[in-house]
Design a protein around this motif. Sequence first.
Motif, PDB file in Angstrom:
ATOM      1  N   GLY A 124       0.850  -1.191   0.000  1.00 58.59           N
ATOM      2  CA  GLY A 124       0.000   0.000   0.000  1.00 58.59           C
ATOM      3  C   GLY A 124       0.888   1.244   0.000  1.00 58.59           C
ATOM      4  N   TRP A 132       1.772   2.589   3.089  1.00 60.40           N
ATOM      5  CA  TRP A 132       0.500   2.693   3.833  1.00 60.40           C
ATOM      6  C   TRP A 132       0.223   1.331   4.436  1.00 60.40           C
ATOM      7  CZ3 TRP A 132      -2.452   6.501   5.696  1.00 60.40           C
ATOM      8  CH2 TRP A 132      -3.695   6.162   6.207  1.00 60.40           C
ATOM      9  N   LEU A 142      -9.246   1.448  -0.668  1.00 60.00           N
ATOM     10  CA  LEU A 142     -10.167   1.659  -1.789  1.00 60.00           C
ATOM     11  C   LEU A 142      -9.537   2.576  -2.824  1.00 60.00           C
ATOM     12  CD1 LEU A 142     -13.228   2.013  -2.909  1.00 60.00           C
ATOM     13  CD2 LEU A 142     -13.236   4.074  -1.508  1.00 60.00           C
ATOM     14  N   SER A 143      -9.761   2.271  -4.109  1.00 60.88           N
ATOM     15  CA  SER A 143      -9.373   3.213  -5.161  1.00 60.88           C
ATOM     16  C   SER A 143     -10.547   3.410  -6.100  1.00 60.88           C
ATOM     17  CB  SER A 143      -8.170   2.694  -5.943  1.00 60.88           C
ATOM     18  OG  SER A 143      -7.071   2.547  -5.079  1.00 60.88           O
ATOM     19  N   ASP A 185      -5.109  14.451   4.607  1.00 66.21           N
ATOM     20  CA  ASP A 185      -5.194  13.631   5.825  1.00 66.21           C
ATOM     21  C   ASP A 185      -6.503  13.875   6.565  1.00 66.21           C
ATOM     22  OD1 ASP A 185      -2.679  12.789   5.278  1.00 66.21           O
ATOM     23  OD2 ASP A 185      -1.703  13.874   6.918  1.00 66.21           O
ATOM     24  N   GLY A 198      -6.200   8.537   4.958  1.00 62.26           N
ATOM     25  CA  GLY A 198      -5.364   9.318   4.046  1.00 62.26           C
ATOM     26  C   GLY A 198      -5.833   9.133   2.611  1.00 62.26           C
ATOM     27  N   VAL A 217      -8.043   5.765  -1.163  1.00 65.98           N
ATOM     28  CA  VAL A 217      -8.419   6.141   0.199  1.00 65.98           C
ATOM     29  C   VAL A 217      -8.098   4.975   1.139  1.00 65.98           C
ATOM     30  CG1 VAL A 217     -10.350   6.771   1.709  1.00 65.98           C
ATOM     31  CG2 VAL A 217     -10.335   7.578  -0.646  1.00 65.98           C
ATOM     32  N   GLY A 218      -7.361   5.263   2.168  1.00 67.84           N
ATOM     33  CA  GLY A 218      -7.083   4.249   3.194  1.00 67.84           C
ATOM     34  C   GLY A 218      -7.706   4.706   4.506  1.00 67.84           C
TER      35      GLY A 218
HETATM   36  C1  BTN Z   1      -1.389   9.123   2.756  1.00 69.25           C
HETATM   37  O1  BTN Z   1      -1.934   9.476   3.789  1.00 69.25           O
HETATM   38  O2  BTN Z   1      -0.171   9.223   2.587  1.00 69.25           O
HETATM   39  C2  BTN Z   1      -2.247   8.536   1.646  1.00 69.25           C
HETATM   40  C3  BTN Z   1      -2.584   7.114   1.926  1.00 69.25           C
HETATM   41  C4  BTN Z   1      -3.409   6.465   0.850  1.00 69.25           C
HETATM   42  C5  BTN Z   1      -3.586   4.987   1.069  1.00 69.25           C
HETATM   43  C6  BTN Z   1      -4.551   4.379   0.116  1.00 69.25           C
HETATM   44  S1  BTN Z   1      -5.013   2.748   0.593  1.00 69.25           S
HETATM   45  C7  BTN Z   1      -5.817   2.514  -0.931  1.00 69.25           C
HETATM   46  C8  BTN Z   1      -4.943   3.151  -1.992  1.00 69.25           C
HETATM   47  N1  BTN Z   1      -3.943   2.227  -2.479  1.00 69.25           N
HETATM   48  C9  BTN Z   1      -2.706   2.599  -2.146  1.00 69.25           C
HETATM   49  O3  BTN Z   1      -1.673   1.967  -2.433  1.00 69.25           O
HETATM   50  N2  BTN Z   1      -2.739   3.746  -1.465  1.00 69.25           N
HETATM   51  C10 BTN Z   1      -4.092   4.243  -1.331  1.00 69.25           C
END
Ligand code: BTN
Length: 333
Positions: A124, A132, A142-143, A185, A198, A217-218
Amino acid sequence: MTRYELDTLAEELLLRVRRKPASFIPLTSLSRRLGATPDDVKEAVKTLVSWGYRIRIRRGHVVFMSAPDALIDTEIKYGLKTKVVGRQIHAYRSVKSTNDLATQLAENGAPEGTIVIAEQQTRGRGRFGRNWHSEPGNGIYLSLVLRPNLPPDKAPALSIMTAVALADTLAGYLPDRVWIKWPNDLLIGRKRLRKTAGILTELSAEQKKIHHVVIGVGINVNHGIDDFPEDIKPIATSLRRALRKKVSRVELLQKLLVNLEREYNSYLKHGLKKAHKRVRAYSSLIGHSIKLASGKNITEGKVVDIDLDGRLVLEIDGECRPVIAGEVTVVKE
Ligand code: BTN
């Protein structure tokens, strides 16, 4: 990469039995209605059980007890009230990164509103090349693929509209305790704010036109403190920790998809105008002195606004200066 997909018979059976929870439905009449043999229906029940549904066969009857809080496409779709967002759902047990997969799908023509979701990510990605943390079972990873007919300089505003949709969703659980730390954030708390979600927005565009945007979105939903790695324990939290109870991830996700669709439609019609009041109200930075790091540059100033292009407006030596990107640290006053 295992994709969550129920077979058609299992899915149709589920639709029928979940309408009457805890009722004994005769296997013979179910199989007749489904145009299948009783043995096929028994196999379909086994499939559902293997996906976490509590469903039993007792004395020639099928009994539906409950659905799992699993991010399976059937569960996400069930009762989902959106038209575009989530019209294609790609749900996986484990992937490297949902953003990578969504980008691949977008490049192969996936329609606007396609979502990729996973129980676990092994790589992630966060902003600034960070990792992540995405362990299975507790979070939402989620994307979303969007194809707005807009120039690429509008992308920062899309991140802000996502942050507002996310903040509205979390505030449904924790009124007055949700904050957006510009730009990406989501924090929760009263005095001490900790990160609970995030956003990572990735763009494919030419000079004047966005091809597609992948919004990742995580969300830390049901994590306990020990589910976080040591280095982020002091700065991270989850909805469950703040609420002191578990939250249904499927329900939370459905609410988020509805809010995303509403905010996206509003953004396409009115830009950030309609959301602006909420952007300001949720902001954890407005009124604070900050340091903004962008590459090797550090800018210091007081945050006075987030403008309609999604830029952070800083007051520096009495002058207002909008900035597009960077990492913010609040300066202790
Ligand atoms: C951050 O706060 O730095 C952003 C985090 C984003 C995480 C999400 S989880 C789903 C999607 N797939 C990833 O690899 N990253 C985002």
